[in-house]
Scaffold this motif. Structure first.
Motif, PDB file in Angstrom:
ATOM      1  N   SER A   1      33.987  41.935  18.943  1.00 51.41           N
ATOM      2  CA  SER A   1      32.981  42.928  18.639  1.00 51.41           C
ATOM      3  C   SER A   1      31.658  42.184  18.143  1.00 51.41           C
ATOM      4  N   GLU A   2      31.428  40.994  17.863  1.00 56.01           N
ATOM      5  CA  GLU A   2      30.157  40.189  17.847  1.00 56.01           C
ATOM      6  C   GLU A   2      29.555  39.631  18.887  1.00 56.01           C
ATOM      7  N   VAL A   3      30.096  39.611  20.006  1.00 56.37           N
ATOM      8  CA  VAL A   3      29.726  38.555  21.114  1.00 56.37           C
ATOM      9  C   VAL A   3      29.297  39.550  22.417  1.00 56.37           C
ATOM     10  N   ASN A   4      28.115  39.219  23.134  1.00 49.85           N
ATOM     11  CA  ASN A   4      27.846  39.603  24.152  1.00 49.85           C
ATOM     12  C   ASN A   4      28.228  38.803  25.379  1.00 49.85           C
ATOM     13  N   VAL A   5      28.771  39.006  26.450  1.00 50.79           N
ATOM     14  CA  VAL A   5      29.309  38.076  27.373  1.00 50.79           C
ATOM     15  C   VAL A   5      28.834  38.546  28.827  1.00 50.79           C
ATOM     16  N   ILE A   6      28.486  37.627  29.784  1.00 50.08           N
ATOM     17  CA  ILE A   6      28.254  37.903  30.918  1.00 50.08           C
ATOM     18  C   ILE A   6      29.671  37.450  31.602  1.00 50.08           C
ATOM     19  N   VAL A   7      30.436  38.058  32.216  1.00 49.09           N
ATOM     20  CA  VAL A   7      31.586  37.332  33.004  1.00 49.09           C
ATOM     21  C   VAL A   7      31.508  37.247  34.439  1.00 49.09           C
ATOM     22  N   LEU A   8      31.768  36.243  34.846  1.00 52.68           N
ATOM     23  CA  LEU A   8      31.655  35.960  36.407  1.00 52.68           C
ATOM     24  C   LEU A   8      32.766  35.485  37.066  1.00 52.68           C
ATOM     25  N   HIS A   9      33.739  36.754  37.551  1.00 53.99           N
ATOM     26  CA  HIS A   9      34.752  36.268  38.211  1.00 53.99           C
ATOM     27  C   HIS A   9      34.888  36.022  39.586  1.00 53.99           C
ATOM     28  N   LEU A  10      34.894  34.823  40.016  1.00 52.33           N
ATOM     29  CA  LEU A  10      34.530  34.334  41.366  1.00 52.33           C
ATOM     30  C   LEU A  10      35.931  33.840  41.985  1.00 52.33           C
ATOM     31  N   GLY A  11      36.522  34.748  42.857  1.00 52.55           N
ATOM     32  CA  GLY A  11      37.311  34.534  43.775  1.00 52.55           C
ATOM     33  C   GLY A  11      37.143  34.495  45.150  1.00 52.55           C
ATOM     34  N   ASN A  12      38.122  34.822  46.092  1.00 51.96           N
ATOM     35  CA  ASN A  12      37.939  35.419  46.991  1.00 51.96           C
ATOM     36  C   ASN A  12      37.126  36.775  47.278  1.00 51.96           C
ATOM     37  N   GLY A  13      37.534  37.667  46.140  1.00 55.05           N
ATOM     38  CA  GLY A  13      36.826  38.594  45.594  1.00 55.05           C
ATOM     39  C   GLY A  13      36.217  38.265  44.541  1.00 55.05           C
ATOM     40  N   ALA A  14      34.877  38.786  44.370  1.00 52.16           N
ATOM     41  CA  ALA A  14      33.814  38.253  43.103  1.00 52.16           C
ATOM     42  C   ALA A  14      33.246  39.425  42.422  1.00 52.16           C
ATOM     43  N   SER A  15      33.107  39.383  41.084  1.00 47.81           N
ATOM     44  CA  SER A  15      32.586  40.457  40.531  1.00 47.81           C
ATOM     45  C   SER A  15      31.980  39.935  39.022  1.00 47.81           C
ATOM     46  N   ALA A  16      30.903  40.660  38.728  1.00 45.11           N
ATOM     47  CA  ALA A  16      30.193  40.143  37.389  1.00 45.11           C
ATOM     48  C   ALA A  16      30.251  41.610  36.580  1.00 45.11           C
ATOM     49  N   SER A  17      30.305  41.224  35.202  1.00 49.63           N
ATOM     50  CA  SER A  17      30.272  42.445  34.212  1.00 49.63           C
ATOM     51  C   SER A  17      29.408  41.928  33.166  1.00 49.63           C
ATOM     52  N   ALA A  18      28.967  43.011  32.448  1.00 47.96           N
ATOM     53  CA  ALA A  18      28.049  42.743  31.344  1.00 47.96           C
ATOM     54  C   ALA A  18      28.987  43.287  30.043  1.00 47.96           C
TER      55      ALA A  18
ATOM     56  N   GLY B   1      20.721  37.519  35.661  1.00 42.38           N
ATOM     57  CA  GLY B   1      19.059  37.814  35.315  1.00 42.38           C
ATOM     58  C   GLY B   1      19.226  39.366  34.899  1.00 42.38           C
ATOM     59  N   ALA B   2      19.724  40.295  35.721  1.00 38.44           N
ATOM     60  CA  ALA B   2      19.791  41.477  35.566  1.00 38.44           C
ATOM     61  C   ALA B   2      20.746  42.064  34.186  1.00 38.44           C
ATOM     62  N   TYR B   3      21.949  41.130  34.205  1.00 40.03           N
ATOM     63  CA  TYR B   3      22.621  41.431  32.884  1.00 40.03           C
ATOM     64  C   TYR B   3      22.191  40.899  31.544  1.00 40.03           C
ATOM     65  N   THR B   4      21.366  40.049  31.871  1.00 42.42           N
ATOM     66  CA  THR B   4      20.595  39.746  30.343  1.00 42.42           C
ATOM     67  C   THR B   4      19.786  40.635  30.003  1.00 42.42           C
ATOM     68  N   ALA B   5      19.155  41.127  31.103  1.00 44.22           N
ATOM     69  CA  ALA B   5      18.270  42.726  30.550  1.00 44.22           C
ATOM     70  C   ALA B   5      19.029  43.692  30.024  1.00 44.22           C
ATOM     71  N   VAL B   6      20.196  43.796  30.722  1.00 50.37           N
ATOM     72  CA  VAL B   6      21.005  44.948  30.235  1.00 50.37           C
ATOM     73  C   VAL B   6      21.408  44.738  28.826  1.00 50.37           C
ATOM     74  N   LEU B   7      21.890  43.518  28.741  1.00 50.38           N
ATOM     75  CA  LEU B   7      22.520  43.298  27.165  1.00 50.38           C
ATOM     76  C   LEU B   7      21.432  43.303  26.091  1.00 50.38           C
ATOM     77  N   GLY B   8      20.343  42.574  26.813  1.00 49.81           N
ATOM     78  CA  GLY B   8      19.279  42.293  25.623  1.00 49.81           C
ATOM     79  C   GLY B   8      19.322  40.904  24.961  1.00 49.81           C
ATOM     80  N   ARG B   9      20.742  40.828  24.379  1.00 53.49           N
ATOM     81  CA  ARG B   9      21.029  39.543  23.756  1.00 53.49           C
ATOM     82  C   ARG B   9      22.342  39.023  24.590  1.00 53.49           C
ATOM     83  N   VAL B  10      22.428  37.795  24.977  1.00 54.11           N
ATOM     84  CA  VAL B  10      23.484  37.315  25.618  1.00 54.11           C
ATOM     85  C   VAL B  10      23.854  35.855  24.915  1.00 54.11           C
ATOM     86  N   ASP B  11      25.103  36.003  24.266  1.00 53.92           N
ATOM     87  CA  ASP B  11      25.722  35.009  23.514  1.00 53.92           C
ATOM     88  C   ASP B  11      26.541  34.106  24.440  1.00 53.92           C
TER      89      ASP B  11
END
Length: 384
Positions: A186-203, A299-309
């Motif tokens: 609950s205290e942490v803002n994370v950008i997750v980069l799941h990079l396999g043959n399929g790939a996705s990012a989340s904020a 970069g985009a998800y840094t803007a979305v989150l405002g603060r990235v830990d």
């Protein structure tokens, strides 16, 4: 619901021609068995019923049979839950029907998932069986992030919105990243980069997903092994009108003959790296396109989150390619991101930090464990 006395959960991931399985003991968080049955319908394994029988036989041979009183539940990976299924769900006949109704949203995946569910229920009709949905973790997206800017009535009629995928991985990795930092999720803002043959990012803001790169289907977002990721929708009209390609041909092109494979003929990052080392300009371009898209999303998800830990890399490429990690975050010192070259070069099966000491944002490599996440969610539900 009555609590089951066992502490083991069998996790099944039923694909169109394969069944992956793991048996986990939730009392100690240990993996007791795992395996893969392949080429279903092509050879000695006639169908999913035969595949599940083989799984049962393999477990029995290890003294871990499906009839064990220690088995508390079966957890099933289901790719698409639509807007209805946002939590792990105890499987009933009504739930199976509802998942079948979602097949148009995941025609390649949900049918196989359903087959696995039906066969497992026949084998152990007395045992609680739980569906855990790839889309569920992303169901918390704000409406402004989930909506596409098309006619609302048309979108609602056909279920067109951003659902996101790889949710069990993003849930597990975002939480494990917080643990690595010694903090509560609950205290942490994370950008997750799941990079396999399929790939996705989340904020992920404070343990809650607020944006993700995959959309209505797993085609949107990052450049992948064989999928294009983000593309101008008019490309589809152009290929149809000018190129004479059918809808099915365009679907095949964007999902199976694009991404890294389409750019350079290889979708294995190890092979692409080898070719780059030999001066192959086509492989270099594919790599550059891949990491450019990654950098844009960071970069985009840094803007979305405002603060990235923290930024967390996971899955096959994310966990193993130091070159991808370094290149994707190169030049982001203005965002407080600095990778330590020595730490980044270390190969390890454990979660670890690879950021420089002066980096304001922690950079982590966190091996994903989707099976453990599915087992944990299934076990928590049957014990509730």
């Amino acid at each position: 619901m009555n609590r089951t006395p066992g502490t083991r959960v069998l996790v099944l991931n039923s694909g169109s021609s394969s069944v992956k399985y793991q048996l986990l003991d939730m009392a100690g968080g240990t993996r007791l068995a795992s395996g893969l049955v392949e080429r279903i319908g092509d050879g000695p394994v006639a169908d999913h019923a035969a595949a599940l029988k083989q799984v049962a036989d393999e477990l029995a041979a290890q003294g871990l049979g499906l009839d064990s009183p220690e088995l508390a539940a079966v957890g099933h990976r289901v790719v698409h839950g639509g807007i209805r299924f946002t939590e792990p769900t105890l499987i009933t006949d009504e739930v199976v029907t509802a998942i079948e109704e979602l097949v148009p949203l995941a025609p390649l995946h949900n049918p196989a998932n359903i087959t696995g569910i039906k066969v497992a229920r026949e084998l152990r009709p007395d045992l609680p069986q739980v569906a855990v949905f790839d889309t569920a973790f992303h169901s918390t997206l704000p409406e402004y992030a989930a909506r596409y800017a098309i006619d609302t009535a048309t979108a609602d009629e056909h279920g067109v919105r951003r659902y996101g995928f790889h949710g069990t991985s993003h849930a597990y990795v975002s939480r494990a990243t917080a643990e690595l930092l010694g903090k509560d999720p609950s205290e942490v803002n994370v950008i997750v980069l799941h990079l396999g043959n399929g790939a996705s990012a989340s904020a992920v803001r404070g343990g809650t997903c607020v944006d993700t790169s995959m959309g209505l289907t797993p085609l949107e977002g990052l450049v992948m092994g064989t999928r294009s990721g983000d593309i101008d929708p008019a490309v589809i009209f152009h290929l149809s009108r000018v190129g004479g390609l059918s809808t099915d041909e365009i679907d095949d092109l964007l999902n199976k003959r694009s991404g890294l494979l389409g750019l350079c003929g290889d979708n294995d990052m190890r092979e692409i790296g080898r070719r780059m080392g030999e001066g192959d300009v086509t492989a270099q371009l594919a790599f550059d396109v891949y990491v450019h898209r990654l950098r844009k999303y960071v970069g985009a998800y840094t803007a979305v989150l405002g603060r990235v830990d923290a930024i967390a890399f996971t899955a096959g490429v994310g966990e193993n390619s130091a070159a991808v990690r370094e290149a994707a975050l190169r030049g982001l010192t203005a965002l407080g991101v600095e990778v330590d070259a020595v730490r980044n070069a270390v190969r390890s099966p454990s979660a670890r930090l690879i950021s420089a000491a002066e980096s304001r944002v922690a950079v982590a490599v966190v091996p994903t464990d989707e099976e453990m996440e599915i087992a944990s969610q299934a076990y928590a539900l049957v014990q509730a």
